[in-house]
Structure formats: structure tokens, C-alpha cells
Motif scaffolding. Structure first.
Motif, PDB file in Angstrom:
ATOM      1  N   ILE A  54      47.092  35.606   6.094  1.00  0.00           N
ATOM      2  CA  ILE A  54      46.314  34.510   5.518  1.00  0.00           C
ATOM      3  C   ILE A  54      47.224  33.294   5.440  1.00  0.00           C
ATOM      4  N   LEU A  55      46.737  32.161   5.903  1.00  0.00           N
ATOM      5  CA  LEU A  55      47.507  30.920   5.788  1.00  0.00           C
ATOM      6  C   LEU A  55      47.068  30.180   4.532  1.00  0.00           C
ATOM      7  N   VAL A  56      47.995  30.003   3.608  1.00  0.00           N
ATOM      8  CA  VAL A  56      47.734  29.252   2.378  1.00  0.00           C
ATOM      9  C   VAL A  56      48.352  27.867   2.524  1.00  0.00           C
ATOM     10  N   ILE A  57      47.546  26.834   2.349  1.00  0.00           N
ATOM     11  CA  ILE A  57      48.050  25.462   2.381  1.00  0.00           C
ATOM     12  C   ILE A  57      48.120  24.969   0.941  1.00  0.00           C
ATOM     13  N   ASN A  58      49.324  24.880   0.436  1.00  0.00           N
ATOM     14  CA  ASN A  58      49.553  24.538  -0.973  1.00  0.00           C
ATOM     15  C   ASN A  58      49.636  23.020  -1.171  1.00  0.00           C
ATOM     16  N   MET A  59      49.621  22.630  -2.449  1.00  0.00           N
ATOM     17  CA  MET A  59      49.714  21.221  -2.851  1.00  0.00           C
ATOM     18  C   MET A  59      48.539  20.415  -2.303  1.00  0.00           C
TER      19      MET A  59
END
Length: 708
Positions: free
Chosen positions: A118-123
Motif C-alpha cells: 500500500i502506498l501511503v502519501i503522508n502530509m
């Protein structure tokens, strides 16, 4: 029935991985080391939907699966070893919205291992302010995965991430980049020889320096590692790795052109303006100096009242215990040994907690990275690697993780020098010693109408530690010339408001670790010291009462003074008294008596034991006097008399001497053990211990002889 799955959190440094880990696990986490190595292992539990539980492993930060340090090797080994209990059912790769191009390199490599990812894009909360738009649907299609936007700081998207994790079986595992194009013929041969194995996994086994015994015990892999299949030279393999990186970035560039758009006209960028000030070659250092001064002023001002309360509480507890329990050795052990010993460390919890609080705030805000970058210019002049700044800064908390942090330094000589000088940095274990001595010998006086002289003294001690480390590194650089040159590369994170939860967890965990670690040592040493101080042999100990009463026969002396003299006489002729008298000639030129000598020797187990030792010794001596039983440790130390010169034992001269001794001495067996593990030899910790002790002794000797 509840089921459990393994979830690996993976990402580049400074992408908010730790913040996300804290959001998912809260306080339901633990920290240890991977078996056989000194890399920190953080893991925790998270409840998902449908009774599913996630065992979450926070892997060390890494930029790619092309390893160059022990940290990165741990990540590769974890992802390759299907037999490991930590092998992930799903990998959660954390990226930063402002650094997607760099972050996606690691993600494409993990996808090639065919692990559900899973790719999590933070901020994500910055997207509007930075005028960033992202086509999530198209991105998911191009990457063959689930993409989740989150803001760990604002607790946004966490539920969506949990849902994605619980549905990990629906994730596609096909690679998004065909890495075999870097050398089709080579990969074709590899596929024919090992038809049942993943190509990219084989490629990592060939090119990476991982502990293969822990990776996969399949025959094919053992055969591959022991065979001469990789007939290419190391130089050729490096060229292919570089080519692989180029191919991946070509894919990433094409992807981001489709899905990412930044409207620079409407972006409101404060970062550049702040960096111009905080990284300025003059103002940057002045601002850092001022920040340090504020921190130490706050440590003193904010912790004064809770420290006084704790000090008084333990003194009262010792008195109540002695009065409530029946007379006997067990009561004496608790009242005179254990309680004062533990009180000697618990009293410093407020100041240690505030120290960790400020360190966490500096790290969370992004300012600590600027300090590291700023100090790099100084480090290079003294032969240290730019990466040495990180261990030196983290050494203000504890030398043990600071020594472990040197594994990011690739060059062995640079790493060795850093390991040897890190213990000069003032760690939290020295703080109790500094604080009690500063309270005794430094007067209450304001500087510049705002700053206290005691706070300024504490800050100067921290600066002295850094200076000693840098000068020692310069000397070692001359003795051990560094032939190779390394380049300093570090991430400069965006400025952000610290997350209250992250800061709170850091303060609780670090303080708890310090107190429990020190508490075990102090408990054991307090019991030993009480036994040595409470028992002895010979007439002078056994007949102490009759000897003292005979000395004062016919004199008008109060009974409580007689009792106090008896206690002091017994202590002086106890086992610990004889040990102290034996070492007193060595410490007397430094301005110390035999009691301080005992405290110094016992504190070789851990620096913070010094205060607990004196608390135990003074309690044994004073416990017979009801008026003095309720005195605090500071009052007892202030009342000590110099047996040679008369007057207070803790004067400005002896106090500065003692502070300097602890500023330079290697008073920590645990650090020596870690140095041995990191260098794989007792040679270097022996040299380190000897050199630091000699420096400490002569610094203390010179200070006392000059100031007395």
C-alpha cells in the motif's frame, strides 16, 4: 476468533513513518533490538475491522533496497525472509507529498518483490497550502496498488489506511517496473536456472550484502549464494544497479507528469525564508545558542517545584518507614538503602522529562535537521563525517543509541572516531550529577535580567562536552588518518508543528526507559552499599557505642549528638568505610573525601548512580538522628564537612572539580559494552575507558588545585 497479520512500515527518513506508527499503535508498542545486532526494533499492535489485529513492525528508514548500512540491510533481510515471524503479509510504504519522486524509488523496488503493498502519501494537509493536486485514481492504476492520502499530524486518513490494510488480500502484486530490461540476457539466464524463484529477489541476493543465513533456507537460494552464477564483477554489478535506478526514475518521472501538478504561483512557501535565517553562517549559530539557553533556563525554572516535592517526599517516606516498621535489618535496608537510593534518581525525572520534551520538539518541528546541517561545516574541519553530527546530537539523550547510530557512517575510520568521541557528549545520565552539584556550588544570580547563572552553567557543560568530542576527534584524526572521503547527504524535512501525541509518547518512553534502566542498577547497588555500610569487623565497628561514649564522658553533650557520632563512627569503620579510606589518597587531591570516592567507584556502573550512592551513605549516617532523618539529599550534602581542611566539603573548587570529572570520565559500563559490540573488539572500549579516565582525573585535579 481474532486473527493477526504482519504489517511492515517502510519508508525514507523524514516521511512521517514514526508519526504514523504512533497513530496506529498509540502506547501499545515496545522497543527492543533485532536478535544478534544493535539495530532498534519497534513493534506494536493495532486493531482493524472484523476482529483482525495487525502486528506492526516499524522498519528502519531507508532510501532504497540497495543497502549501504546495517539499518538498510535489516529492511532487505526482513523482506526476503519468508520464514521469519516478522515477514510482512502487507507492506505499507510511507511517502511525503513534497518528495514523491524520491520516495517512489523504494516503492517500485518493494513491488518487484511481489509483496502486497500500500502506498501511503503522508502530509496531505499541506497539499492546499502548497497548491498540489494529485490524481489518485490514475496513480493507483499505474502503480497496480492502493494509494491512501493521510495526515499523521492531523489524524486524517488513518481509518482509510486501516481499511486498506484489512483488505490486503485484494491488493495486486504485479511489479510496476520491468527491472530485467537493464540486462535482458543476464536475467533470462537467471530465470532459466531458477525457474521457480522471483527474479528481483534473486537479483537482491546477488547484489546485496545481507546475512543470507537469515534470509531463506531454500535450496535454490543456497545454491545461488554459493555458486559462481554472478560471474559479473562487483564493478559491473554496481553499473547495473545504477542502470536499474535510472530505469525506475524514468518510470517515476513519466508517472508524476500524469498524476501530479504543482501550481507554484499560488504556493505559499515559508520554508525558504526560514532556512535563509536559520542556516545563516552567523545568525544560524547565534539562534541555536539562544535556543539552547532558553531550553536550559526552562529546565531549571519548570522543574524546581516538582523536584523539591519529590526530594521532600522521599525523605519523609524514609522517616515514616523507619518509624512504622519494627526495628531490624529489613527495616534499615528499606529506610536507609532502597528508598534513599531510588529517591536519588526519581528526583530528576522532571528535568530529564523536560530535556526529552525539548529534544522531541526540535526533532518534530524540523529544526534539529537544520542544526545537524549547520554543524556539518564545523565537523569537517575536525575530521568527522557530516553524518557524525547525528550521533553527537542524539548523545544528549543517551550514549548507547548514539553509538548505535554511527552505523549509518559507511567509512570505518570515520565511524570508529565517532564511536570513540560520542561519550564526551553530555547525556541525560550526567544530568543528575550536574544538577545536584550546580545547586550546591553555583549561586542564585541572574544574567542579563532573565537567564539564571545555574542554567547558563548547565548549558556551558553541554557545550564543553561537544568541544571535548570535537577536539578528541581532531586528535584521533591525526593518529588514525582518514584516507577515504565521504559525502554528507541528509534529508531536510519541511517545517511543521510538532504533533502532541508524538512528543508525549517520546517523553514517556524515553523517561521510562531511563528511570527503569537506572532504577534496576541503583536498586542493586543500593542494597550492596547498605550491606557494606551497615556491617563491619573489628572492635572499632563492634564497640562503636562504648568508644564514642567514652570519648564524650563527662561532657555536656546531647544524646542525639552522641547517637549521630556513633552512626558516623560505625560508618567510617564499616566495610564501605575501609574501601573508601583505601581509595581516599587517590581522590583527596581532587578535593573529595572517602564518601565521594565510594560514589565515584560505584558510578562506573552508571553515572546517575553517584547521587543515589551518596543518598544511601548519608542516610545510613543520619538515620539515627530523628532531626536529620527528614533532611533532603541536597541539605545533607551541603552540611558535609571537609575532613582535612574543615569547612564545607562541597565548595566551588571541589564542585567544579567533580563536575569536570563527570564531564570527561567514561562512567558507564553499558556504553562500553555497546562499543565492544559495534567494534567487535575489547581493544577500543579499553582505550576509550583509559583515555577518558585520565583526561577526567587531570582536568578535575587541575581545576581543584587552581580554584581552592
Amino acid at each position: 476468533m481474532s486473527r493477526s497479520i504482519n504489517v511492515a512500515l517502510i519508508g525514507n527518513p523524514n516521511t512521517g513513518k514514526t508519526s504514523l506508527f504512533n497513530r496506529l499503535t498509540g502506547l501499545n508498542q515496545k522497543v527492543g533490538n533485532y536478535p544478534g545486532i544493535t539495530v532498534e526494533k519497534k513493534e506494536g499492535l493495532c486493531k482493524l475491522d472484523r476482529g483482525l489485529k495487525a502486528h506492526i513492525l516499524d522498519l528502519p528508514g531507508t532510501y532504497s533496497l540497495n543497502t549501504s548500512s546495517l539499518d538498510e540491510s535489516v529492511v532487505v533481510e526482513t523482506l526476503l525472509n519468508k520464514n521469519s515471524k516478522d515477514f510482512p503479509d502487507v507492506a505499507v510504504v510511507i511517502s511525503d507529498i513534497e518528495n514523491l519522486k524520491r520516495n517512489l524509488l523504494l516503492f517500485t523496488q518493494i513491488k518487484d518483490l511481489e509483496i502486497p503493498a500500500i502506498l501511503v502519501i503522508n502530509m496531505a494537509d499541506r497539499m492546499q497550502r502548497k497548491a498540489i493536486t494529485l490524481d489518485i485514481e490514475l496513480m493507483e492504476k499505474e502503480l497496480n496498488t492502493r494509494v491512501v492520502l493521510v495526515s499523521a499530524r492531523k489524524n486524517q486518513g488513518i481509518n482509510a489506511l486501516k481499511e486498506a490494510i484489512s483488505q490486503y488480500k485484494t491488493l495486486k502484486t504485479e511489479p510496476c517496473v520491468n527491472s530485467s530490461v537493464i540486462d535482458p540476457e543476464y536475467f533470462s539466464r537467471l530465470s532459466k536456472v531458477y525457474p521457480n524463484q522471483q527474479l528481483y529477489k534473486l537479483w537482491l541476493v546477488i547484489t546485496q550484502d545481507v546475512n543470507f543465513g537469515k534470509v531463506d533456507r531454500g535450496r535454490d537460494y543456497e545454491k545461488l549464494k554459493s555458486s559462481n552464477f554472478s560471474v559479473k564483477s562487483e564493478e559491473d554489478l554496481k553499473k547495473l544497479q545504477h542502470k536499474e535506478t535510472v530505469v525506475r526514475y524514468q518510470f517515476i518521472n513519466g508517472l508524476l507528469k500524469k498524476v501530479l501538478h504543482v501550481d507554484t504561483v499560488h504556493a505559499k512557501d515559508l520554508r525558504s525564508k526560514l532556512d535563509r535565517i536559520l542556516l545563516h553562517k552567523v545568525w544560524g549559530y547565534l539562534i541555536f545558542f539562544f535556543v539552547l539557553l532558553l531550553i536550559f533556563q526552562a529546565i531549571y525554572d519548570w522543574s524546581e517545584y516538582p523536584m523539591d516535592w519529590i526530594d521532600q517526599a522521599f525523605a519523609s517516606l524514609s522517616q515514616i518507614t523507619a518509624e512504622s516498621l519494627p526495628d531490624g535489618p529489613f527495616t534499615s535496608l528499606i529506610a536507609e538503602g532502597i528508598i534513599p537510593g531510588l529517591g536519588g534518581i526519581v528526583i530528576f525525572i522532571p528535568q530529564i522529562a523536560f530535556l526529552f520534551l525539548f529534544i522531541a520538539l526540535l526533532e518534530e518541528s524540523g529544526y534539529m535537521s537544520r542544526v545537524v546541517f549547520l554543524m556539518d561545516h564545523i565537523m569537517k574541519k575536525f575530521g568527522l563525517s557530516g553524518k557524525s553530527v547525528v550521533p553527537l546530537i542524539s548523545g544528549t539523550a543517551c550514549a548507547i543509541p548514539a553509538v548505535m547510530a554511527t552505523r549509518n557512517i559507511e567509512d570505518w575510520k570515520e565511524r570508529l572516531i565517532t564511536i570513540l568521541v560520542v561519550p564526551f557528549t553530555t547525556c541525560s545520565a550526567r544530568l543528575p550529577v550536574y544538577l545536584i552539584i550546580i545547586a550546591l556550588v553555583i549561586p542564585d544570580q541572574d544574567i542579563w535580567w532573565f537567564f539564571d547563572l545555574k542554567a547558563l552553567t548547565l548549558m556551558l557543560l553541554y557545550l564543553l562536552g561537544f568541544a571535548a568530542a570535537i577536539v578528541s576527534a581532531w586528535v584521533l584524526n591525526k593518529i588514525l588518518p582518514i584516507k577515504r572521503k565521504s559525502f554528507f547527504v541528509m534529508e531536510m524535512p519541511a517545517y511543521k508543528l510538532p504533533m502532541f501525541k508524538n512528543v508525549l509518547i517520546t517523553v514517556i518512553e524515553k523517561t521510562k526507559s531511563f528511570v527503569l534502566g537506572a532504577g534496576k542498577i541503583i536498586m542493586a547497588i543500593s542494597i550492596v552499599l547498605w550491606i557494606l555500610a551497615s556491617y563491619g569487623v573489628g572492635d572499632k565497628f563492634n564497640n562503636a557505642e562504648s568508644i564514642v561514649k567514652e570519648q564524650y564522658a563527662g561532657q555536656d553533650v546531647e544524646d542525639k549528638i552522641i547517637e549521630q557520632k556513633i552512626a558516623s563512627h560505625k560508618l567510617e569503620h564499616s566495610f564501605i568505610g575501609y574501601i573508601g579510606k583505601a581509595i581516599e589518597p587517590a581522590v583527596r587531591p581532587l578535593g573529595y573525601d572517602w564518601k565521594i570516592g565510594i560514589a565515584i567507584v560505584s558510578s562506573f556502573a552508571a553515572r546517575e548512580v553517584f547521587v543515589g550512592t551518596l543518598a544511601t551513605i548519608y542516610s545510613v549516617e543520619n538515620i539515627k538522628d530523628e532531626d536529620k532523618m527528614n533532611e533532603t539529599i541536597k541539605n545533607r550534602m551541603r552540611a558535609e564537612v571537609n575532613p582535612i581542611l574543615g569547612g564545607p566539603l562541597f565548595t566551588f573548587a571541589s564542585g567544579i572539580s567533580l563536575i569536570l570529572f563527570y564531564a570527561f570520565a567514561m562512567q558507564c559500563m553499558s556504553t562500553l559494552a555497546i562499543v565492544k559490540r559495534e567494534t567487535n573488539s575489547w581493544k577500543w572500549p579499553a582505550i576509550q575507558f583509559t583515555a577518558m579516565t585520565i583526561i577526567a582525573y587531570f582536568a578535575a585535579l587541575g581545576a581543584f588545585q587552581i580554584l581552592k
